[in-house]
Design an enzyme around this catalytic site. Structure first.
Site, PDB file in Angstrom:
ATOM      1  N   LYS A 153      36.603  35.912  45.716  1.00  0.00           N
ATOM      2  CA  LYS A 153      36.652  35.159  46.693  1.00  0.00           C
ATOM      3  C   LYS A 153      36.657  35.552  48.124  1.00  0.00           C
ATOM      4  CE  LYS A 153      40.278  32.861  44.915  1.00  0.00           C
ATOM      5  NZ  LYS A 153      40.566  33.694  43.749  1.00  0.00           N
TER       6      LYS A 153
ATOM      7  N   ARG B  52      44.614  24.824  44.513  1.00  0.00           N
ATOM      8  CA  ARG B  52      45.036  25.589  43.272  1.00  0.00           C
ATOM      9  C   ARG B  52      45.437  24.583  42.411  1.00  0.00           C
ATOM     10  NH1 ARG B  52      45.124  31.014  45.766  1.00  0.00           N
ATOM     11  NH2 ARG B  52      45.547  32.756  44.154  1.00  0.00           N
TER      12      ARG B  52
ATOM     13  N   ARG C 203      42.051  47.362  43.137  1.00  0.00           N
ATOM     14  CA  ARG C 203      41.844  46.636  44.463  1.00  0.00           C
ATOM     15  C   ARG C 203      42.742  47.397  45.408  1.00  0.00           C
ATOM     16  NH1 ARG C 203      42.222  40.079  45.502  1.00  0.00           N
ATOM     17  NH2 ARG C 203      44.138  40.362  44.362  1.00  0.00           N
TER      18      ARG C 203
ATOM     19  N   ARG D  28      48.334  45.777  46.638  1.00  0.00           N
ATOM     20  CA  ARG D  28      49.076  44.515  46.790  1.00  0.00           C
ATOM     21  C   ARG D  28      50.342  44.679  45.735  1.00  0.00           C
ATOM     22  NH1 ARG D  28      45.284  39.113  47.139  1.00  0.00           N
ATOM     23  NH2 ARG D  28      46.843  38.687  45.612  1.00  0.00           N
TER      24      ARG D  28
ATOM     25  N   ARG E  56      49.333  36.012  36.948  1.00  0.00           N
ATOM     26  CA  ARG E  56      48.489  35.182  37.561  1.00  0.00           C
ATOM     27  C   ARG E  56      47.224  34.524  36.851  1.00  0.00           C
ATOM     28  NH1 ARG E  56      47.286  39.634  41.824  1.00  0.00           N
ATOM     29  NH2 ARG E  56      46.163  38.204  42.751  1.00  0.00           N
TER      30      ARG E  56
END
Ligand code: AMP
Length: 215
Positions: free
Chosen positions: A14, A89, A128, A161, A172
């Site tokens: 996203k 969400r 990431r 992160r 998640r």
């Protein structure tokens, strides 16, 4: 006011798509995750409330993030065009967004869902890296920076992160399937849904498919 929504699991791309769509669609990118991380960093009341949920990979309360987004939209003016990344969400957030947008004479142009297989999501999240200053996103293998661990855009250090560790990622993804995936049907029922393949090709290819889906 016009609002475009990017829906998708963590790691669906996203933020990456949003960074490419800002100039193509002339929209303001609003990442709820970035707003919350900033609040945590600054130690605001909202940040203090959000921190524990974020560490565990749970959603922060609807009222907390809802207030942040509603304030931001209210400040933008009638001509503003937004690309929402990470909000809504939950169905309650979608209902609240609809109320706020319609209440200000605006409209929701579409909700674009990025479809990506779970194995790819897990690989993307494991690799990431994000800029500690400007929040630009990278991947150690698929989208590496020019200099290892340094942001191309601003030269600051890249970090992982804290919620991208394997255990929190599992949580998640489960939270997405349970609380966010119902929004796909919700927007389909309102004839506002566009589905886009989010894994094949490059990040530019994905952005191009989104633009085409919005025609
Ligand atoms: P993201 O950067 O979008 O992956 O978001 C990181 C974390 O921020 C999530 O795991 C949640 O804890 C929180 N968060 C971001 N957006 C929302 C939202 N719309 N509702 C509830 N929590 C959110």
């Amino acid at each position: 006011m016009e609002v475009l929504i990017l829906l998708g699991a963590p790691g669906a791309g996203k933020g990456t798509a949003a960074s490419r769509l800002v100039s193509r669609l002339n929209v303001r990118h609003v990442s709820s995750g970035d707003l919350l991380r900033q609040a945590v960093k600054q130690g605001t009341a909202a940040g203090k409330e959000a921190e524990g949920y974020m560490k565990r990979g749970e959603l922060v309360p609807d009222a907390l993030i809802g207030r942040i987004i509603a304030d931001l939209l209210a400040a933008g003016g009638a001509d503003a065009k937004y690309l929402l990344d990470g909000f809504p969400r939950t169905v309650a957030q979608a209902e609240m967004l609809e109320r706020v947008v319609l209440g200000q004479g605006g409209h929701i142009r579409a909700a674009v869902v990025l479809d990506v297989d779970e194995a790819i999501l897990i690989d993307r999240l494991a690799g990431r890296r994000v800029c500690s200053k400007c929040a630009a996103g990278y991947h150690v293998r698929n989208m590496p920076p020019k200099v290892a661990d340094v942001c191309d855009a601003c030269g600051s250090a890249l970090v992982q992160r804290p919620d991208d560790n394997p255990e929190t990622v599992r949580n998640r993804l489960a939270v997405f399937n349970k609380q966010t995936a119902p929004l796909i049907a919700w927007y389909r029922e309102r004839q506002a849904l566009a589905r886009v393949e989010g894994a094949a090709g490059t990040a530019d290819d994905v952005a191009e498919r989104i633009v085409q889906a919005l025609q």
